[in-house]
Design a protein around this motif. Structure first.
Motif, short mmCIF file in Angstrom:
data_model
loop_
_atom_site.label_atom_id
_atom_site.label_comp_id
_atom_site.label_asym_id
_atom_site.label_seq_id
_atom_site.Cartn_x
_atom_site.Cartn_y
_atom_site.Cartn_z
N ARG A 220 -8.02 -14.13 51.98
CA ARG A 220 -9.06 -15.14 51.81
C ARG A 220 -9.46 -15.26 50.34
N GLY A 236 -5.09 -11.89 67.09
CA GLY A 236 -5.22 -12.43 68.44
C GLY A 236 -4.18 -11.83 69.38
N PHE B 124 -7.57 -17.18 72.53
CA PHE B 124 -8.72 -17.34 71.64
C PHE B 124 -9.77 -16.27 71.90
N ILE B 127 -8.89 -12.98 70.05
CA ILE B 127 -9.07 -12.87 68.59
C ILE B 127 -10.39 -12.17 68.31
N PRO B 128 -10.36 -11.07 67.54
CA PRO B 128 -11.63 -10.42 67.19
C PRO B 128 -12.53 -11.41 66.44
N PRO B 129 -13.73 -11.73 66.95
CA PRO B 129 -14.55 -12.81 66.38
C PRO B 129 -14.80 -12.70 64.88
N PRO B 130 -15.03 -11.49 64.31
CA PRO B 130 -15.32 -11.45 62.87
C PRO B 130 -14.18 -11.99 62.01
N VAL B 131 -12.96 -11.99 62.55
CA VAL B 131 -11.82 -12.51 61.81
C VAL B 131 -11.99 -14.00 61.52
N ILE B 133 -14.61 -15.39 60.45
CA ILE B 133 -15.51 -15.66 59.32
C ILE B 133 -14.73 -16.17 58.10
N PRO B 134 -13.64 -15.48 57.67
CA PRO B 134 -12.89 -16.03 56.54
C PRO B 134 -12.36 -17.44 56.81
N VAL B 135 -11.91 -17.68 58.05
CA VAL B 135 -11.40 -19.01 58.38
C VAL B 135 -12.51 -20.05 58.24
N MET B 137 -15.14 -19.81 56.43
CA MET B 137 -15.50 -19.95 55.02
C MET B 137 -14.54 -20.91 54.32
N LEU B 138 -13.27 -20.81 54.72
CA LEU B 138 -12.26 -21.67 54.12
C LEU B 138 -12.49 -23.13 54.51
N LEU B 139 -12.81 -23.34 55.80
CA LEU B 139 -12.92 -24.71 56.29
C LEU B 139 -14.25 -25.35 55.94
N ILE B 218 -22.64 -9.77 60.30
CA ILE B 218 -21.46 -9.69 59.43
C ILE B 218 -21.32 -10.94 58.57
N PHE B 222 -21.13 -10.79 54.52
CA PHE B 222 -19.94 -11.32 53.88
C PHE B 222 -20.28 -12.38 52.87
#
Lengths: 266, 282
Positions: A220, A236, B124, B127-131, B133-135, B137-139, B218, B222
């Protein structure tokens, strides 16, 4: 025979529809950056992400990171489970203890484990041990609460029968308490496995001990969107795998239990 | 059905107690009080005594933390850090429930839709939810709405999947009865499907709540310059140990309050259900 083929038809339909859904999702994902709805810099093409995924699978460094994450996961889960089973059995079997610890448990359990990250960092620095504190704390409660319910759920007739037959403590534990508590324990274990994985990756993201989570944070901050999405897909898949394995274990070890037997008859 | 509440008083025990009813009730209340607060009090005392003797800087005593708590959180910080956090948390939870229940009901009602989406939803959820966050932030960049989106994108799955399961498992006798009475679609949804699936929905909401709280913390650790998570991380980086502990305490309190509030709502919403369970068990 007719019933069987109808059932098979239904299950093929289910698989087919599932595949259609999956492919549809991938196509939509590909279309969004292609049509320019979102800049490919922020949402990369699905083909790029899949290609990166294949690349990662060939990379030894990727597997090493995955290994580190899963090591933290396994150690944390094991420690939490052992502690929870021992303490849960003791507390669950003694009503006096159950009443005395109730308030304490109800206060400690909802504390979000991530709140302890700063404390863990202070105590252990940026290492796996700091991550383990978080993992163990979070997954302990999942198992502990289930074990308490399970141990306390022993049928009163069975308990009285055991008492009048004069079963020793050991016999009572293995013939009475264990079979009653096992379904609860396995449910708790499945939940704890998922929670432990979430926190193993979260801890790496926030604390920065090496592993998949740190790699996500690094991609990131480096602006490597393709790598980021590929790693999200990996987590996932990992979550899915952990879930499937523990569901399988649950079914296998409870094959004698009503809840599993009942499903197969239908 | 409240998990490990005290055992119900058996008729025999009630008879014994009623012999000296007045004194018995007093003793019972005192014992209940002792059981509820004895161990936490004991733990606090032990901790307090231990902290005066030990030289470990990372574990200040309860009195120090209490002082830091008042100094840190009462006043401006409450407006600047606590309220925005709680606002984002509340918004995220409400949005998750609305989206989860609405989408779950639609998906649960149509079988083809369920089969179409099932593998995707399973993925879906895994997927660990905290992962995310970076996505996010990007979007979306580092904004307030990003944090709410993160909370929703993690907390919605347990609610969604439990709603689907609850809607799917509606009692067939009841659906057939509804069919033969020809009630309208809306009535059917409101009086049959949603009440029948409400126990499952509440299970999902409870799981969603804890996920939402985690994600609130988190996402602020972050990417934020305000909020509870940010403050706690800030205190840790600056070695303000007692302040950091007071932040952890505050987060714990938020967690407990959330659990208590949920318990009250659940009891209200599922009163009919718990009553029914008790009748079938008796």
């Amino acid at each position: 025979m007719r019933v069987l083929s109808a059932r098979r038809l239904r299950s093929t339909r289910k698989v087919l529809l599932g595949v259609v859904g999956l492919v549809g999702f991938l196509v939509v994902w590909q279309l969004i950056p292609t049509l320019g709805l979102i800049d490919p810099e922020y949402l990369p093409y699905v083909t790029d992400v899949l290609a990166r995924l294949v690349e990662e699978f060939r990379d030894l460094a990727f597997w090493r990171r995955l290994g580190l994450t899963m090591t933290a996961w396994a150690i944390g889960l094991t420690v939490a489970t052992l502690a929870a089973v021992v303490l849960g059995t003791i507390v669950g079997l003694v009503p006096l203890l159950r009443r005395a610890t109730h308030t304490m448990v109800e206060f400690l359990r909802p504390i979000p484990s991530v709140a302890l990250i700063p404390l863990a960092v202070l105590m252990f620095g940026l290492q796996m041990r700091a991550a383990l504190v978080i993992i163990v704390y979070a997954s302990f409660w999942q198992v502990f609460v289930q074990v308490i319910y399970g141990v306390a759920d022993v049928d009163s007739v069975a308990r009285d029968t055991a008492r009048s037959f004069g079963l020793t403590l050991r016999e009572r534990l293995s013939y009475l308490v264990l079979p009653t508590a096992l379904p609860y324990l396995l449910t708790g274990l499945r939940l704890a496995a998922a929670v432990a994985l979430i926190l193993a990756i979260t801890a790496e993201m926030v604390i920065g001990n090496p592993g998949l989570g740190r790699m996500i944070e690094l991609s990131r901050s480096a602006g490597d969107a393709v790598g980021l999405y590929a790693l999200v897909v990996v987590t996932g898949l990992l979550g899915l795998l952990v879930n499937l394995v523990f569901r399988f274990i649950e079914r296998r070890s409870l094959s004698w239990h009503q809840s599993v037997r009942g499903e197969e008859v239908l | 059905m409240t998990p490990y509440a005290g055992e119900p008083v058996t008729p025999y025990a009630r008879e014994v107690v009623s012999g000296s009813r007045f004194r018995g009730a007093g003793i019972r209340i005192a014992a209940g009080f002792l059981f509820a607060f004895g161990l936490p009090f004991l733990a606090l005392v032990v901790w307090g005594v231990w902290s005066t003797r030990s030289t470990n800087r990372f574990f200040p005593g309860p009195l120090t933390i209490g002082e830091a708590f008042v100094d840190t959180w009462v006043g401006r910080a409450f407006l600047d850090d606590v309220l925005p956090s709680l606002y984002r948390l509340g918004l995220g939870i409400v949005a998750s429930i609305v989206v989860g229940v609405a989408a779950g009901t639609v998906i649960g009602l149509f079988r083809w839709l369920r089969e179409l989406l099932e593998p995707l939803l399973e993925f879906f959820r895994a997927i660990p939810p905290p992962v995310l966050i970076p996505v996010a932030m990007l979007l979306l960049g580092i904004t307030d709405s990003m944090k709410v989106v993160v909370i929703v994108s993690g907390a919605v799955w347990p609610i969604l999947l439990n709603t689907i399961e609850g809607v799917r498992a509606t009692d067939s006798v009841m659906t057939e009865t509804a069919d033969s009475f020809q009630i309208t679609w809306w009535e059917r949804l409101w009086f049959l499907v949603l009440p029948a699936s409400s126990p499952r929905i509440m299970t999902g909401v409870r799981q969603g709540l804890s996920v939402a709280l985690i994600l609130m913390v988190i996402s602020e650790m972050f990417a934020s310059s305000s909020g509870l998570g940010y403050r706690i991380a800030y205190f840790q980086r600056n070695y303000l140990i007692a302040e950091m502990w007071s932040g952890i305490l505050l987060l714990g309190l938020v967690g407990v309050l959330l659990a208590v509030a949920f318990g009250l709502v659940e009891r209200r919403v599922l009163r009919w259900y718990h009553g029914m369970r008790e009748v079938t068990r008796a």
